[in-house]
Design an enzyme around this catalytic site. Structure first.
Site, mmCIF file in Angstrom:
data_model
loop_
_atom_site.group_PDB
_atom_site.id
_atom_site.type_symbol
_atom_site.label_atom_id
_atom_site.label_comp_id
_atom_site.label_asym_id
_atom_site.label_seq_id
_atom_site.Cartn_x
_atom_site.Cartn_y
_atom_site.Cartn_z
ATOM 1 N N ASN A 1 1.175 7.035 12.287
ATOM 2 C CA ASN A 1 2.465 6.621 11.729
ATOM 3 C C ASN A 1 3.509 7.725 11.950
ATOM 4 O O ASN A 1 3.466 8.760 11.283
ATOM 5 C CB ASN A 1 2.268 6.334 10.230
ATOM 6 C CG ASN A 1 3.545 5.875 9.560
ATOM 7 O OD1 ASN A 1 4.632 5.977 10.134
ATOM 8 N ND2 ASN A 1 3.400 5.374 8.351
ATOM 9 N N LYS B 1 5.418 9.305 8.992
ATOM 10 C CA LYS B 1 4.722 10.183 8.049
ATOM 11 C C LYS B 1 5.017 11.650 8.327
ATOM 12 O O LYS B 1 5.184 12.445 7.400
ATOM 13 C CB LYS B 1 3.216 9.933 8.132
ATOM 14 C CG LYS B 1 2.663 9.266 6.894
ATOM 15 C CD LYS B 1 1.157 9.255 6.913
ATOM 16 C CE LYS B 1 0.626 8.529 5.704
ATOM 17 N NZ LYS B 1 -0.834 8.456 5.713
ATOM 18 N N ASP C 1 -5.151 11.731 3.067
ATOM 19 C CA ASP C 1 -5.726 10.438 2.707
ATOM 20 C C ASP C 1 -5.277 10.157 1.280
ATOM 21 O O ASP C 1 -5.217 11.063 0.448
ATOM 22 C CB ASP C 1 -7.248 10.446 2.815
ATOM 23 C CG ASP C 1 -7.779 9.018 2.860
ATOM 24 O OD1 ASP C 1 -7.244 8.199 3.623
ATOM 25 O OD2 ASP C 1 -8.716 8.697 2.105
HETATM 26 P P1 IMP Z 1 -3.059 5.954 3.663
HETATM 27 O O1 IMP Z 1 -3.224 7.254 2.975
HETATM 28 O O2 IMP Z 1 -1.852 5.910 4.513
HETATM 29 O O3 IMP Z 1 -4.334 5.537 4.357
HETATM 30 O O4 IMP Z 1 -2.778 4.861 2.524
HETATM 31 C C1 IMP Z 1 -3.772 4.402 1.657
HETATM 32 C C2 IMP Z 1 -3.351 3.209 0.858
HETATM 33 O O5 IMP Z 1 -2.870 3.622 -0.423
HETATM 34 C C3 IMP Z 1 -2.309 2.283 1.423
HETATM 35 O O6 IMP Z 1 -2.721 0.985 1.129
HETATM 36 C C4 IMP Z 1 -1.058 2.547 0.643
HETATM 37 O O7 IMP Z 1 -0.325 1.401 0.441
HETATM 38 C C5 IMP Z 1 -1.606 3.068 -0.676
HETATM 39 N N1 IMP Z 1 -0.722 4.130 -1.109
HETATM 40 C C6 IMP Z 1 -0.810 5.442 -0.818
HETATM 41 N N2 IMP Z 1 0.220 6.111 -1.360
HETATM 42 C C7 IMP Z 1 0.973 5.186 -1.991
HETATM 43 C C8 IMP Z 1 2.195 5.277 -2.718
HETATM 44 O O8 IMP Z 1 2.825 6.331 -2.864
HETATM 45 N N3 IMP Z 1 2.662 4.120 -3.221
HETATM 46 C C9 IMP Z 1 2.031 2.933 -3.066
HETATM 47 N N4 IMP Z 1 0.907 2.792 -2.377
HETATM 48 C C10 IMP Z 1 0.371 3.925 -1.836
#
Ligand code: IMP
Length: 198
Positions: free
Chosen positions: A9, A12, A65
């Site tokens: 991403n 990010k 993560d």
């Molecule tokens: P990743 O860390 O990008 O793999 O995200 C993991 C999951 O957690 C995803 O489904 C996100 O939508 C959720 N998530 C992580 N951080 C947040 C946040 O700050 N707000 C809402 N959802 C989150």
């Protein structure tokens, strides 16, 4: 100090660069890799991502993560947060499904917390982890237009509305912001000290 971000991403890297306020530089990786997130903890998954990118690009790497842990439904999201209800296209639908599950199962325990783990992979011998949490409760309904993911159904501790209504507050106190602050205070104390390997 400069790191590539182990993520597909591109936004990010920008988000992390802002959070690190220029004190650590976070660049997008030269290309993205498919990493199987087979870990059972946030730490393991962050490590798997950081290690894969480090092995490929051979430069200091940052991976994160994150996810939402539900105290009343501990098996449902957690490290699987991104893979919940894959048949539903939008997070609005996923949030609604979550609320429906609480209702259908009659779950009264609505406590929850977001977790963010950062893994700084400097070399095979030097790997650092930092964690941040944001505690709160699962709301009874979806609300708010900011943020992403599960923000519209999460009411942080001490607040009365979902985090999707609190963009400025979130920038400062989210699990991600707290993990970044922990990392910054560690690096601030340990960089430029000759006896440290950093
Ligand atoms: P990743 O860390 O990008 O793999 O995200 C993991 C999951 O957690 C995803 O489904 C996100 O939508 C959720 N998530 C992580 N951080 C947040 C946040 O700050 N707000 C809402 N959802 C989150």
């Amino acid at each position: 100090m400069e790191f590539i971000l182990a993520s597909s991403n591109p936004h990010k890297a920008e988000e992390f660069s802002l959070l690190f306020e220029g004190k650590l530089k976070v660049l997008p990786a030269p290309s993205s890799l498919e990493v199987d997130e087979t870990g059972v903890t946030f730490q393991e998954n962050a490590y798997l991502k950081a290690q894969s990118y480090f092995k490929k690009f051979k430069v200091p790497t940052l991976a994160d993560d994150s996810g939402l842990v539900l105290e009343g439904l501990p098996e449902l999201l957690g490290v699987q947060s991104a893979r919940f209800a894959p048949e539903l296209p939008s997070y609005t639908d996923k949030c609604q499904k979550l609320l429906d599950i609480y209702q259908e199962k009659g779950i009264k325990e609505r406590g929850a917390y977001f977790v963010c783990v950062l893994c700084f992979y400097l070399s095979d011998e030097e790997v650092y982890f930092f964690e941040g949490r944001m505690k709160g409760d699962i709301a009874n309904e979806i609300s708010g237009a900011h943020g992403f993911g599960y923000d519209p159904v999460f009411i942080p501790e001490g607040q009365t509305v979902s985090v999707a209504n609190l963009p400025e507050w979130k920038n400062e106190f989210s699990h991600r912001a707290r993990a970044v602050k922990n990392a910054l205070s560690f690096f601030k104390e340990n960089v430029d000290k000759p006896h440290k390997k950093l």
